[in-house]
Design an enzyme around this catalytic site. Structure first.
Site, PDB file in Angstrom:
ATOM      1  N   HIS A 273       0.739  -1.173  -0.039  1.00 47.65           N
ATOM      2  CA  HIS A 273      -0.058   0.020  -0.071  1.00 47.65           C
ATOM      3  C   HIS A 273       1.063   1.357   0.011  1.00 47.65           C
ATOM      4  O   HIS A 273       0.887   1.900  -1.057  1.00 47.65           O
ATOM      5  CB  HIS A 273      -0.983   0.121   1.270  1.00 47.65           C
ATOM      6  CG  HIS A 273      -1.930  -1.112   1.269  1.00 47.65           C
ATOM      7  ND1 HIS A 273      -2.696  -1.530   0.109  1.00 47.65           N
ATOM      8  CD2 HIS A 273      -2.288  -2.132   2.141  1.00 47.65           C
ATOM      9  CE1 HIS A 273      -3.461  -2.603   0.553  1.00 47.65           C
ATOM     10  NE2 HIS A 273      -3.142  -2.829   1.723  1.00 47.65           N
ATOM     11  N   ASP A 324      -5.118  -8.239  -3.021  1.00 45.31           N
ATOM     12  CA  ASP A 324      -5.630  -8.053  -1.657  1.00 45.31           C
ATOM     13  C   ASP A 324      -6.808  -8.728  -0.976  1.00 45.31           C
ATOM     14  O   ASP A 324      -6.775  -9.987  -0.808  1.00 45.31           O
ATOM     15  CB  ASP A 324      -5.595  -6.574  -1.204  1.00 45.31           C
ATOM     16  CG  ASP A 324      -5.422  -6.095   0.248  1.00 45.31           C
ATOM     17  OD1 ASP A 324      -5.607  -7.032   0.956  1.00 45.31           O
ATOM     18  OD2 ASP A 324      -5.359  -4.990   0.413  1.00 45.31           O
TER      19      ASP A 324
END
Length: 456
Positions: A273, A324
């Site tokens: 991220h 994810d």
């Protein structure tokens, strides 16, 4: 299924660029042993039914979360965020058995293959699922991931995750986090047990630390000084603004700043991220050699924010993509959202293109292929001699694909077509997807349906 010995490609994206009339030789172990341009097809070779590109690496997966896709889209009584989404995830975890996790992971991996991925990096922190006699140990749950990848036929880098605390400063875990927790000794023991198991099935083994908030600095240093750090090292960092605020309150530094100051971050690392960075953090992360692990669909779904991809790329930072939480499972959707998020922020077009006259699709595809390989612990990326035969055949009968030339193929796949353009996928020399269907599709779907009914 028999391994093809030669594949004839009328158009193929090699490291040096698009090349015509190429014969690719593949050995019984699924490795590319020859690449011969300027050939004509012979009677013994298979014909690729459209342009051939490398299958990409998915550098960030929580496989079990595919079962909750779409279940957290009902508004709560407060402002919804990652933190409210997490409560839904905790409730799901408490209802999943090891069998359920294996079924869901197998389904996910089959979908990733159909979406154009050939390899997945599993950031695996669901160590202790509910069983009839209590909770499973970490080894069993990792073994289920290994088996799911083998059944689906996808390449795997397995990253068991160290997770010990609920917040910065060693706060005790809450009840919802108990299925994820390890002591340092227990975690290192798990890595030792998994090493021969991963080797036996051809999976790479690395490790992950869930986040700075989930491990104390001392715990991180013990793990990083162990003998088990030869593979990739991944960590969540700076995903949410609250995480940044909490890190500042605890340490006086922002998460990426703290990580780079205190830990030996280098090319083995992948910062997942890294959404909320200052310009200085962006520059420092790029120069560290670590890969930024971007998950655009999940980051958009959770309302996390927009990664500074244009600034990071301008500093020659390496980046790759993952899925994810798996609200999306395709190469095209992730790369499209990556580029589009930059356009929405800047109110300009073609933000990640390498320069005037270059293709946005080709630029981001090349970047995530290289960054994904690094994050997965692969030595090189792309279609070349000595690489695993992980190939995507785009559908040459599709008018958009069939009439495209050069990088238009990628631009139309990524920005106009999506997964419908993916016809066949080879992983490790085996055709795991043909005509848009996984080789075990019916069986995988039946088992997955039963799990969803149980969890409903």
């Amino acid at each position: 299924m028999k391994t093809p010995q030669t594949l004839f490609c009328e158009r193929v994206l090699l490291p040096e660029g698009w090349t015509s009339d190429v014969m690719i030789g593949i050995d019984d172990g699924g490795m590319i042993v020859s690449i011969q341009p300027g050939r004509t097809r012979d009677a013994d070779s298979m014909l690729a039914a459209g342009p051939v590109v490398p299958a990409l690496q998915n550098l960030h997966s929580h496989a079990f979360q595919r079962a909750m896709a779409g279940l957290a889209e009902k508004s709560g009584s407060t402002d919804d965020s990652f933190w409210t989404w997490r409560e839904t995830m905790y409730r799901l975890v408490e209802r999943m058995s090891p069998d359920d996790v294996e079924v869901v992971a197998t389904k996910l991996y089959s979908e990733l293959l159909k979406g154009g991925f050939g390899h997945v990096v599993e950031f695996h922190y669901f160590h202790h699922a509910v069983t009839g006699s209590g909770r499973s140990d970490g080894f069993e749950m990792s073994a289920r991931i290994l088996r799911a990848a083998e059944t689906a036929g996808i390449g795997l880098t397995h990253l068991p995750v160290f997770y010990a605390h609920a917040g910065f400063g060693g706060i005790a875990p809450n009840d919802g986090q108990k299925p994820f927790i390890h002591s340092v000794d227990g975690f290192l023991s798990l890595l030792e047990r998994l090493a021969p198991e991963c080797k036996a099935v051809g999976a790479r083994l690395g490790l992950a630390i869930h986040s700075i908030r989930a491990a104390t600095p001392d715990e991180m240093r013990v793990i990083l000084s162990s003998e088990h750090t030869g593979g990739p090292i991944h960590i969540h960092v700076a995903e949410q603004e609250r995480e940044v605020e909490d890190c500042l309150a605890w340490s006086g530094r922002r998460p990426v700043e703290y990580l780079l100051d205190e830990m030996p971050v280098d090319g083995r690392w992948c910062a997942i991220h890294a959404t909320h960075m200052t310009p200085d953090e962006t520059m420092r992360l790029a120069r560290s050699g670590a890969v930024a692990g971007l998950c655009p669909a999940t980051e958009a779904n959770l309302g996390d924010g927009i990664f500074p991809a244009t600034d990071f790329a301008a500093q020659a930072g390496a980046y790759g993509i993952g899925t994810d939480s798996h609200v999306a499972t395709s190469v095209a959707e992730e790369l499209r959202l990556l580029e589009y998020s930059q356009r929405l922020r800047d109110r300009r077009r073609n933000r990640l293109a390498a320069g005037p006259g270059t293709s946005s699709g080709r630029t981001v595809f090349d970047a995530v292929l290289k960054g994904g390989a690094q994050a997965a612990g692969q030595q090189t990326s792309g279609i070349h001699i000595g690489a695993r035969a992980d190939l995507v055949v785009l559908d040459g009968s599709n008018p958009f694909v069939g009439t495209s030339t050069g990088d238009q193929v990628l631009d139309r796949w990524l920005f106009a077509l999506g997964s419908e353009a993916v016809r066949d996928v080879m992983a490790g020399g085996q055709w795991v997807v043909q005509d848009g269907r996984h080789r075990n599709e019916d069986e995988i779907n039946r088992a997955f349906r039963e799990v969803l009914l149980k969890l409903a």
